[in-house]
Design a protein around this motif. Sequence first.
Motif, mmCIF file in Angstrom:
data_model
loop_
_atom_site.group_PDB
_atom_site.id
_atom_site.type_symbol
_atom_site.label_atom_id
_atom_site.label_comp_id
_atom_site.label_asym_id
_atom_site.label_seq_id
_atom_site.Cartn_x
_atom_site.Cartn_y
_atom_site.Cartn_z
ATOM 1 N N ALA A 65 8.678 5.568 -25.650
ATOM 2 C CA ALA A 65 9.347 6.554 -26.499
ATOM 3 C C ALA A 65 8.339 7.479 -27.181
ATOM 4 O O ALA A 65 8.522 8.698 -27.226
ATOM 5 N N VAL A 66 7.277 6.901 -27.701
ATOM 6 C CA VAL A 66 6.252 7.713 -28.366
ATOM 7 C C VAL A 66 5.601 8.664 -27.362
ATOM 8 O O VAL A 66 5.386 9.850 -27.640
ATOM 9 N N LYS A 67 5.294 8.148 -26.179
ATOM 10 C CA LYS A 67 4.662 8.997 -25.162
ATOM 11 C C LYS A 67 5.588 10.153 -24.752
ATOM 12 O O LYS A 67 5.133 11.287 -24.564
ATOM 13 N N ASP A 88 3.427 15.979 -33.459
ATOM 14 C CA ASP A 88 3.627 15.069 -34.587
ATOM 15 C C ASP A 88 4.770 14.110 -34.277
ATOM 16 O O ASP A 88 5.938 14.508 -34.232
ATOM 17 N N VAL A 89 4.435 12.844 -34.083
ATOM 18 C CA VAL A 89 5.435 11.823 -33.760
ATOM 19 C C VAL A 89 5.344 10.689 -34.776
ATOM 20 O O VAL A 89 4.263 10.142 -35.024
ATOM 21 N N GLU A 90 6.482 10.373 -35.355
ATOM 22 C CA GLU A 90 6.552 9.226 -36.261
ATOM 23 C C GLU A 90 7.273 8.089 -35.555
ATOM 24 O O GLU A 90 8.293 8.297 -34.901
ATOM 25 N N PHE A 91 6.722 6.884 -35.719
ATOM 26 C CA PHE A 91 7.371 5.691 -35.166
ATOM 27 C C PHE A 91 7.759 4.764 -36.296
ATOM 28 O O PHE A 91 6.947 4.464 -37.181
ATOM 29 N N ALA A 124 -0.040 -0.546 -30.607
ATOM 30 C CA ALA A 124 0.351 0.028 -29.318
ATOM 31 C C ALA A 124 0.895 1.443 -29.474
ATOM 32 O O ALA A 124 0.549 2.349 -28.699
ATOM 33 N N VAL A 125 1.732 1.689 -30.483
ATOM 34 C CA VAL A 125 2.325 3.032 -30.623
ATOM 35 C C VAL A 125 1.298 4.047 -31.126
ATOM 36 O O VAL A 125 1.352 5.231 -30.771
ATOM 37 N N VAL A 170 3.157 5.921 -38.843
ATOM 38 C CA VAL A 170 3.899 4.686 -38.580
ATOM 39 C C VAL A 170 4.652 4.319 -39.857
ATOM 40 O O VAL A 170 4.073 4.233 -40.942
ATOM 41 N N ASN A 171 5.949 4.135 -39.697
ATOM 42 C CA ASN A 171 6.814 3.888 -40.845
ATOM 43 C C ASN A 171 7.178 2.413 -40.924
ATOM 44 O O ASN A 171 7.543 1.797 -39.921
#
Length: 403
Positions: free
Chosen positions: A127-129, A137-140, A159-160, A168-169
């Motif tokens: 999903a992140v990829k 800008d990607v938040e997981f 990993a993410v 990372v949240n």
Amino acid sequence: MSDNKRIIIFDTTLRDGEQSPGASMTIFEKIQLAHQLQKLGVDIIEAGFPVISKGDFEAVNQIARQVKGPKICALARAKAQDIEAAAAALEPATNKRIHTFIATSDIHMKYKLKMTREQVVLQAVAAVKKAKTYVDDVEFSAEDAARSDPNFLFQVLEAVISAGATTVNIPDTVGYSTPLEFAQLIKSIKDNVPNIESAAISVHCHNDLGLASANSLAAVEAGAEQVECTVNGIGERSGNCALEEIVMALNTRSDVFGHKTRIDTKQLVPSSKMVESFTGINVQPNKAIVGRNAFAHEAGIHQHGVIANRGTYEIMRAEDVGFESNEFVLGKHSGRHAMKLWLSRNNIRLADDEVAALSESVKSLCDQKKRITDSDVFAILKETQQEAVAMAEPTHFMETRRW
């Protein structure tokens, strides 16, 4: 985290806040609120969950098109169709983020996802990829992180981040944690995730035990850099960390936290009133910061102290959060100092014995009415002090809500 570092305020009123039962907003209302959030000075606006409905998609898309300044964020499960919808909705934004999530607690994986730990890690990374192919800008989010096996949580986060997550949240999804526990979790993440310096740590706390703001502040002390919150603390079940509480706690106790935000605090009450109006969810009178009683004083001892020096009973200024002023309420607990102030503001002069008599009359009326208004006091005065009342210039001292 160094002293005086700015905490990122991630507002999710339009997404998690709208998930409060009965709090749905129209597209027009969402756009209006997004403009108000921009005026408030939030860093990130989570505008919605585009895949869930055409209306949510359109609202996110219009906010992405119209609102400049804050980063515009859209939520997506760790699924390709969700991420594609989020990316399409955000397309007009110049400053955007995709926020993707999957649960990491054993109870969620077993009963809700029906997935193994290995499958969760693979899906989170994928999903992140995928999100990274649309935005930088990607938040997981590791849903239910506070109840997850810490060692598995460390594995997922590493990993993410390696896959490209920039934030990372760490959610306390069901409001189960305590401040000490939650601070220790943030510290353990900093100590056990080898690449954690490559991503910002965010927290998202729910209020099921009334600890959302306390947990968020504990996380800030432990090194969290972003706090996810909502105006008036609205959200699922008992709600979220209240934006106004986290901001004013950081501002008022900068000696403890050593952090600041870019929020224009004078916009807190206008923002609160807009959310109250659009959602139909009324703020409780004793709500911290924005409740109508937050800067109101009825007890005579308190009124006397505040008249002499506001710092005796006020640790914040009403004007600094968006109220016009503090408020003195005439009631059975109020004294002659408040009565004299009321009379002065209405240009009425009475002798001390007359002030005392008027105070007693007001207290007697309080046994019959819950709230005394200017009209009530004037009615008493007309019976006993007609000449003084005739010369008065009413200011609506108690009847006008100042915001």
